[in-house]
Write an enzyme that holds these catalytic residues in place. Structure first.
Site, PDB file in Angstrom:
ATOM      1  N   GLU A  59       2.202   4.724  -3.669  1.00 39.27           N
ATOM      2  CA  GLU A  59       0.955   4.623  -4.417  1.00 39.27           C
ATOM      3  C   GLU A  59       0.630   3.139  -4.611  1.00 39.27           C
ATOM      4  OE1 GLU A  59      -1.166   6.757  -5.985  1.00 39.27           O
ATOM      5  OE2 GLU A  59      -2.041   5.565  -7.599  1.00 39.27           O
ATOM      6  N   ASP A 103       6.816   2.957  -8.637  1.00 37.35           N
ATOM      7  CA  ASP A 103       7.396   2.006  -9.583  1.00 37.35           C
ATOM      8  C   ASP A 103       8.339   2.700 -10.552  1.00 37.35           C
ATOM      9  OD1 ASP A 103       6.017  -0.058  -8.474  1.00 37.35           O
ATOM     10  OD2 ASP A 103       4.312   0.100  -9.849  1.00 37.35           O
ATOM     11  N   ASP A 133       8.399   2.722 -13.581  1.00 42.13           N
ATOM     12  CA  ASP A 133       7.831   2.737 -14.934  1.00 42.13           C
ATOM     13  C   ASP A 133       7.139   4.077 -15.170  1.00 42.13           C
ATOM     14  OD1 ASP A 133       5.557   2.671 -13.431  1.00 42.13           O
ATOM     15  OD2 ASP A 133       4.935   0.662 -14.034  1.00 42.13           O
ATOM     16  N   ASP A 164       3.990   5.009 -15.127  1.00 39.94           N
ATOM     17  CA  ASP A 164       3.009   5.430 -14.126  1.00 39.94           C
ATOM     18  C   ASP A 164       3.704   5.913 -12.858  1.00 39.94           C
ATOM     19  OD1 ASP A 164       0.997   4.861 -15.825  1.00 39.94           O
ATOM     20  OD2 ASP A 164       0.553   2.873 -14.969  1.00 39.94           O
TER      21      ASP A 164
END
Ligand code: TSJ
Length: 651
Positions: free
Chosen positions: A443, A516, A518, A520
């Protein structure tokens, strides 16, 4: 009582009469059970261990179904000793011609349990229906106390053999049976009981046997002082109606009609009951039982139900002019959003299939079909609002199915999956052999850029995702095919979706989700996994889906540098290099340059890939359903629990 004694005679005479399979087992005695436990309880793993409890509890449920017992208590005691007690009539204790008490026969003769209580059918019964003697054979010790309303009789066994012959140990006015046993550690891989496994099964039995109270208590010493003692008290006057309410409540969906529909019917000795309620989701959840055994492979009761449901809904749709005379709703259309429990009790159930969980009695199909045809159409006549809501939902499903077919045809007309029809954002790899090929789904443009530059283009393909992710649960097949975020994934992988998903067409055997580390990133991971689970499930089941695990830190001092994938590794690296080493924290893939991304995350020599597995498909399905519901909280919980689904492959 005399009836039971006659039944024991039947067992004994058959020993020197016809030598069918069960007689041979009687001859061999309980030693055969200890030699080949798997034959009797399926396995000696955790499942087999819990099976012992079901075998005992089933006897009490039979007593409840015979109308003589209202409460069953199951206790898990210190040392993983199980105690099951009921307030029934008590196992008969009288002595029979051979000198053995009926009680002893129940615990020492194979299949004796099933021959008791002649006349009434033995409705419940575990998967293998083997009874108390098998549990006795596989227990280090077993004790039984029976109160006949006057005396308390007692017996004790060691590994299936009588240790203490029957004797009276006291007086009591309340009749009942209590069996306490310790599974044999020489037989089982584990002898530790799971509260949750017992809880689930006992609750299910309480739903299936309306009005029977089943209490479960965990009396093992607590690990921590502040731990709550676990206990449950299940009793459902509404039976399977309440089961359906519970199931729809659990998936956090809105219902299409408030009241659960309930129909029941009888033919000769067989009875059938069905409870159903539609929710606004798209998954079917049909759970069926025959004689309280979960028929996971389906069978005649399910077939009969689906045939009748299709007919009743089509009839109503036509009569009420919701569809045209020549239109037809298909069987799969009425299953969308349907939560349904089917329970039949059959005098002589035939269990077939790989795991003997498929009901084979054709008479049950007729019974269920006739019952649903008649009673459900009457219900529809009397409840037009509910009928219209259900038929309306079915029509929506039919339209979606049609649209999906057209979308697929359009996609096919564009030609086979050659490079021309592959999505623009795919940087394909050079090798064509799927077994050697990997695709990274990434992404964000900057991360995708680094990945494209850093990869080994011979065998690594990169697919960049962009656009708005749609909520895959809300969307049906047609929307998925047309969605600009997901259609490139479908095109790139080449398998097709849902019923058309064909693993032989998979273009990459490793499908790696790279995002990632994190929130998101976790969100994207979750959504993609959801999509794969719902629409390309075979891919998940076959273990083709992976998560890339980018490092969280780089620790360096002078020329020495180390990438760390979690906080423990960071601590270890600091210890090794000294506290004065510098730490770089990676916030996202975009912060890594192509070489760094290759070295840490994509190079098979160094990288950590986590393979997504579905250890327990049912548990996973429940979790995914939670995850994709409208509610945010379960979704967050899923992301946190996600670690449970991945196992590190090459570290
Ligand atoms: F597994 C087991 F057999 F050990 C066992 C049986 C365990 C437990 C906890 C309960 C039972 C059990 C058996 N509860 N209730 C009964 N009932 C009879 O065995 C029974 C009693 C009377 C008559 C009768 O016809 O008078 C018939 C039966 C089957």
């Amino acid at each position: 009582m005399s009836e039971n004694l006659e039944n024991i005679d039947v067992i004994d005479t058959s020993v020197d009469g016809n030598y069918d399979e069960s007689n041979i087992q009687v001859l061999e005695g309980l030693e055969a059970v200890r030699r080949r436990p798997g034959m009797y309880i399926g396995s000696t793993s955790e499942a087999g261990l819990h099976h012992l409890v079901y075998e005992i509890v089933d006897n009490s449920i039979d007593e409840a179904l015979a109308g003589h017992c209202s409460c069953i208590t199951v206790e898990i005691k210190e040392g993983n000793v199980i105690s099951v007690s009921d307030n029934g009539r008590g196992i008969p204790t009288g002595t029979h011609a051979t000198g053995k008490s009926a009680l002893e026969v129940v615990f020492t003769v194979l299949h004796a349990g099933g021959k008791f209580g002649g006349g009434g059918y033995k409705v419940s019964g575990g998967l293998h229906g083997v009874g108390a003697s098998v549990v006795n054979a596989l227990s280090e010790w077993l004790e039984v106390e029976v109160c006949d309303g006057e005396n308390i009789h007692y017996m004790r066994f060691l590994r299936g053999d009588v240790e203490t012959p029957i004797k009276i140990i006291g007086k009591g006015t309340e009749s009942g049976t209590k069996v306490t046993f310790k599974p044999d550690g020489e037989i089982f891989d584990t002898t530790v009981f799971s509260y949750e496994i017992l809880q689930k099964r006992l609750q299910q039995q309480a739903f299936l046997n309306a009005g029977v109270r089943i209490v479960l208590k965990d009396l093992r010493p607590k690990e921590n002082e502040e731990d709550e003692r676990k206990s449950d008290d299940f009793c459902y006057e509404g039976g399977i109606r309440t089961f359906v309410e519970y199931l729809n409540g659990k998936i956090k969906k809105d219902v299409v009609h408030e009241e659960v529909i309930y129909v029941s019917g009888k033919r000769d000795d067989d009875i059938a009951e069905i409870a159903m309620q539609y929710n606004d989701g798209y998954n079917a959840n049909i759970i069926s039982f025959a004689n309280n055994i979960n028929t996971t492979e389906g069978g005649m009761h399910e077939t009969g139900f689906k045939a009748a449901l299709t007919r009743v809904i089509n009839d109503y749709a036509r009569k009420s002019k919701m569809i045209k005379e020549d239109e037809k709703l298909e069987g799969t259309d009425m299953l969308e959003g349907l939560t349904c429990v089917i329970s039949v009790k059959v005098l002589e159930a035939q269990f077939e299939g790989q795991t003997k969980t498929k009901l084979g009695n054709a008479t049950v199909r007729t019974l269920v079909t006739n019952m649903v045809n008649e009673k459900l159409s009457t219900f529809f006549e009397e409840n037009p609002k509910v009928a219209r809501a259900i038929v309306g939902k079915t029509i929506d499903a039919a339209h979606a199915r049609e649209a999906a077919r057209r979308a697929k045809e359009n996609a096919r007309r564009k030609g086979p999956l050659d490079s021309l029809s592959l999505p623009g954002k795919l940087a394909d790899c050079q090798v064509k052999d799927p077994r050697l090929s990997e695709i990274y789904i990434v992404e964000g443009d900057s991360a995708a850029g680094s990945a494209k530059e850093g990869r080994d283009r011979r065998f690594q393909a990169i697919l960049a995702l962009w656009g708005k992710m749609l909520n895959v649960e809300k969307a049906r097949a047609d929307k998925i095919y047309n969605n600009d975020k997901l259609s490139p994934v479908i095109a790139a992988l080449g398998t097709g979706i849902l019923a058309d998903c064909n693993l032989e067409k998979l273009r990459y055997h490793k499908v790696v989700i790279m995002s990632d580390a994190d929130v998101d990133g976790a969100h994207i991971r979750t959504l993609l996994l959801t999509f794969f689970f719902r629409f390309m499930r075979p891919l998940v089941e076959a273990g083709h889906i992976y998560f890339a695990m980018p490092p969280l830190y780089k620790v360096y001092k002078g020329k020495n540098e180390k990438y760390c994938y979690d906080d423990d590794a960071l601590a270890a690296a600091l210890q090794e290099m000294g506290e004065d080493a510098k730490i770089q924290r990676f916030k996202g893939l975009g912060e890594m340059d192509p070489e760094e991304l290759w070295e840490t995350t994509m190079n098979p020599e160094n990288r950590v890939l986590a393979r997504v597995t579905l250890e327990d498909a049912i548990a996973a399905d429940e979790t995914f359903t939670l995850l994709m519901g409208e509610k945010v909280e379960p979704r967050r919980e899923f992301i946190e629990a996600n670690a449970g689904y991945v196992t590190n492959l090459d570290v």
